[in-house]
Design a protein around this motif. Structure first.
Motif, mmCIF file in Angstrom:
data_model
loop_
_atom_site.group_PDB
_atom_site.id
_atom_site.type_symbol
_atom_site.label_atom_id
_atom_site.label_comp_id
_atom_site.label_asym_id
_atom_site.label_seq_id
_atom_site.Cartn_x
_atom_site.Cartn_y
_atom_site.Cartn_z
ATOM 1 N N PHE A 167 0.810 -1.218 0.000
ATOM 2 C CA PHE A 167 0.000 0.000 0.000
ATOM 3 C C PHE A 167 0.841 1.265 0.000
ATOM 4 O O PHE A 167 0.521 2.215 -0.706
ATOM 5 C CB PHE A 167 -0.953 -0.006 1.196
ATOM 6 N N CYS A 168 1.932 1.271 0.793
ATOM 7 C CA CYS A 168 2.740 2.493 0.867
ATOM 8 C C CYS A 168 4.205 2.265 0.505
ATOM 9 O O CYS A 168 4.962 3.223 0.412
ATOM 10 C CB CYS A 168 2.639 3.106 2.262
ATOM 11 N N GLY A 169 4.618 0.995 0.352
ATOM 12 C CA GLY A 169 6.009 0.690 0.034
ATOM 13 C C GLY A 169 6.922 0.661 1.251
ATOM 14 O O GLY A 169 8.125 0.477 1.117
ATOM 15 N N GLY A 170 6.347 0.813 2.456
ATOM 16 C CA GLY A 170 7.128 0.837 3.688
ATOM 17 C C GLY A 170 7.692 -0.527 4.061
ATOM 18 O O GLY A 170 7.323 -1.561 3.507
ATOM 19 N N GLU A 171 8.577 -0.512 5.048
ATOM 20 C CA GLU A 171 9.211 -1.733 5.541
ATOM 21 C C GLU A 171 8.217 -2.544 6.370
ATOM 22 O O GLU A 171 7.470 -1.997 7.180
ATOM 23 C CB GLU A 171 10.418 -1.373 6.406
ATOM 24 N N ALA A 172 8.237 -3.852 6.183
ATOM 25 C CA ALA A 172 7.359 -4.753 6.931
ATOM 26 C C ALA A 172 8.136 -5.398 8.072
ATOM 27 O O ALA A 172 9.341 -5.591 7.990
ATOM 28 C CB ALA A 172 6.813 -5.835 6.005
ATOM 29 N N SER A 173 7.401 -5.736 9.134
ATOM 30 C CA SER A 173 8.016 -6.363 10.299
ATOM 31 C C SER A 173 7.140 -7.516 10.784
ATOM 32 O O SER A 173 5.916 -7.392 10.848
ATOM 33 C CB SER A 173 8.151 -5.323 11.416
ATOM 34 N N MET A 174 7.786 -8.635 11.125
ATOM 35 C CA MET A 174 7.089 -9.777 11.701
ATOM 36 C C MET A 174 6.918 -9.521 13.197
ATOM 37 O O MET A 174 7.866 -9.156 13.880
ATOM 38 C CB MET A 174 7.911 -11.049 11.497
ATOM 39 N N VAL A 175 5.696 -9.697 13.695
ATOM 40 C CA VAL A 175 5.416 -9.560 15.126
ATOM 41 C C VAL A 175 5.067 -10.946 15.646
ATOM 42 O O VAL A 175 4.224 -11.635 15.062
ATOM 43 C CB VAL A 175 4.239 -8.591 15.370
ATOM 44 N N GLU A 176 5.730 -11.370 16.714
ATOM 45 C CA GLU A 176 5.519 -12.717 17.253
ATOM 46 C C GLU A 176 5.197 -12.631 18.735
ATOM 47 O O GLU A 176 5.735 -11.776 19.434
ATOM 48 C CB GLU A 176 6.780 -13.566 17.104
ATOM 49 N N THR A 177 4.322 -13.513 19.195
ATOM 50 C CA THR A 177 4.115 -13.691 20.631
ATOM 51 C C THR A 177 4.530 -15.111 20.968
ATOM 52 O O THR A 177 4.350 -16.029 20.162
ATOM 53 C CB THR A 177 2.660 -13.435 21.054
ATOM 54 N N GLU A 178 5.113 -15.273 22.147
ATOM 55 C CA GLU A 178 5.635 -16.578 22.567
ATOM 56 C C GLU A 178 4.982 -17.021 23.864
ATOM 57 O O GLU A 178 4.526 -16.198 24.655
ATOM 58 C CB GLU A 178 7.147 -16.488 22.780
ATOM 59 N N ASP A 179 4.980 -18.330 24.078
ATOM 60 C CA ASP A 179 4.502 -18.866 25.350
ATOM 61 C C ASP A 179 5.672 -18.902 26.334
ATOM 62 O O ASP A 179 6.775 -18.419 26.041
ATOM 63 C CB ASP A 179 3.853 -20.241 25.172
ATOM 64 N N ASN A 180 5.452 -19.464 27.508
ATOM 65 C CA ASN A 180 6.498 -19.512 28.536
ATOM 66 C C ASN A 180 7.703 -20.352 28.144
ATOM 67 O O ASN A 180 8.780 -20.201 28.716
ATOM 68 C CB ASN A 180 5.917 -20.036 29.851
ATOM 69 N N ASP A 181 7.538 -21.241 27.169
ATOM 70 C CA ASP A 181 8.639 -22.070 26.680
ATOM 71 C C ASP A 181 9.329 -21.442 25.472
ATOM 72 O O ASP A 181 10.099 -22.092 24.782
ATOM 73 C CB ASP A 181 8.132 -23.468 26.316
ATOM 74 N N HIS A 182 9.022 -20.192 25.181
ATOM 75 C CA HIS A 182 9.592 -19.428 24.074
ATOM 76 C C HIS A 182 9.236 -20.008 22.703
ATOM 77 O O HIS A 182 10.009 -19.881 21.754
ATOM 78 C CB HIS A 182 11.107 -19.276 24.229
ATOM 79 N N CYS A 226 3.122 -3.178 8.639
ATOM 80 C CA CYS A 226 3.946 -2.159 7.989
ATOM 81 C C CYS A 226 4.384 -1.157 9.046
ATOM 82 O O CYS A 226 3.556 -0.647 9.806
ATOM 83 C CB CYS A 226 3.146 -1.455 6.894
ATOM 84 N N LEU A 227 5.680 -0.871 9.088
ATOM 85 C CA LEU A 227 6.206 0.073 10.061
ATOM 86 C C LEU A 227 5.898 1.515 9.689
ATOM 87 O O LEU A 227 6.044 2.413 10.515
ATOM 88 C CB LEU A 227 7.720 -0.117 10.213
ATOM 89 N N ASN A 228 5.438 1.746 8.460
ATOM 90 C CA ASN A 228 5.137 3.098 8.006
ATOM 91 C C ASN A 228 3.655 3.437 8.167
ATOM 92 O O ASN A 228 3.306 4.381 8.853
ATOM 93 C CB ASN A 228 5.568 3.265 6.544
ATOM 94 N N CYS A 229 2.776 2.642 7.560
ATOM 95 C CA CYS A 229 1.346 2.990 7.570
ATOM 96 C C CYS A 229 0.521 2.173 8.557
ATOM 97 O O CYS A 229 -0.631 2.486 8.811
ATOM 98 C CB CYS A 229 0.746 2.879 6.167
ATOM 99 N N GLY A 230 1.102 1.104 9.120
ATOM 100 C CA GLY A 230 0.426 0.342 10.155
ATOM 101 C C GLY A 230 -0.513 -0.750 9.683
ATOM 102 O O GLY A 230 -1.080 -1.463 10.501
ATOM 103 N N VAL A 231 -0.667 -0.924 8.379
ATOM 104 C CA VAL A 231 -1.527 -2.009 7.902
ATOM 105 C C VAL A 231 -0.925 -3.337 8.343
ATOM 106 O O VAL A 231 0.287 -3.455 8.478
ATOM 107 C CB VAL A 231 -1.718 -1.945 6.363
ATOM 108 N N GLU A 232 -1.781 -4.325 8.642
ATOM 109 C CA GLU A 232 -1.266 -5.611 9.116
ATOM 110 C C GLU A 232 -2.127 -6.760 8.620
ATOM 111 O O GLU A 232 -3.272 -6.576 8.219
ATOM 112 C CB GLU A 232 -1.181 -5.637 10.640
#
Length: 66
Positions: A10-25, A34-40
């Motif tokens: 949408f904007c050409g911005g950099e993308a980032s993977m967001v991860e959540t982990e349990d107690n065992d990682h 997107c780190l620029n426009c926030g679309v996910e």
């Protein structure tokens, strides 16, 4: 399969993977934003699907609008 992320379709911005982990990682949920426009992507939380690979695939196959 690579988990390299394409730029935001949408904007050409950099993308980032967001991860959540349990107690065992162990990754239990992931999505890409997107780190620029926030679309996910939707969050992926089905371990059998390969959480990170599926989140990457969802992001990288978005329809490009530019």
């Amino acid at each position: 399969m690579t988990n390299e992320l394409k730029p935001c379709p949408f904007c050409g911005g950099e993308a980032s993977m967001v991860e959540t982990e349990d107690n065992d990682h162990q990754v239990i949920m992931a999505w890409v934003e997107c780190l620029n426009c926030g679309v996910e992507t939707a969050a992926v939380d089905v371990p059998e699907s390969g959480i990170i690979a599926t989140a990457s695939l969802l992001w990288n196959t978005k329809v490009e609008t530019k």
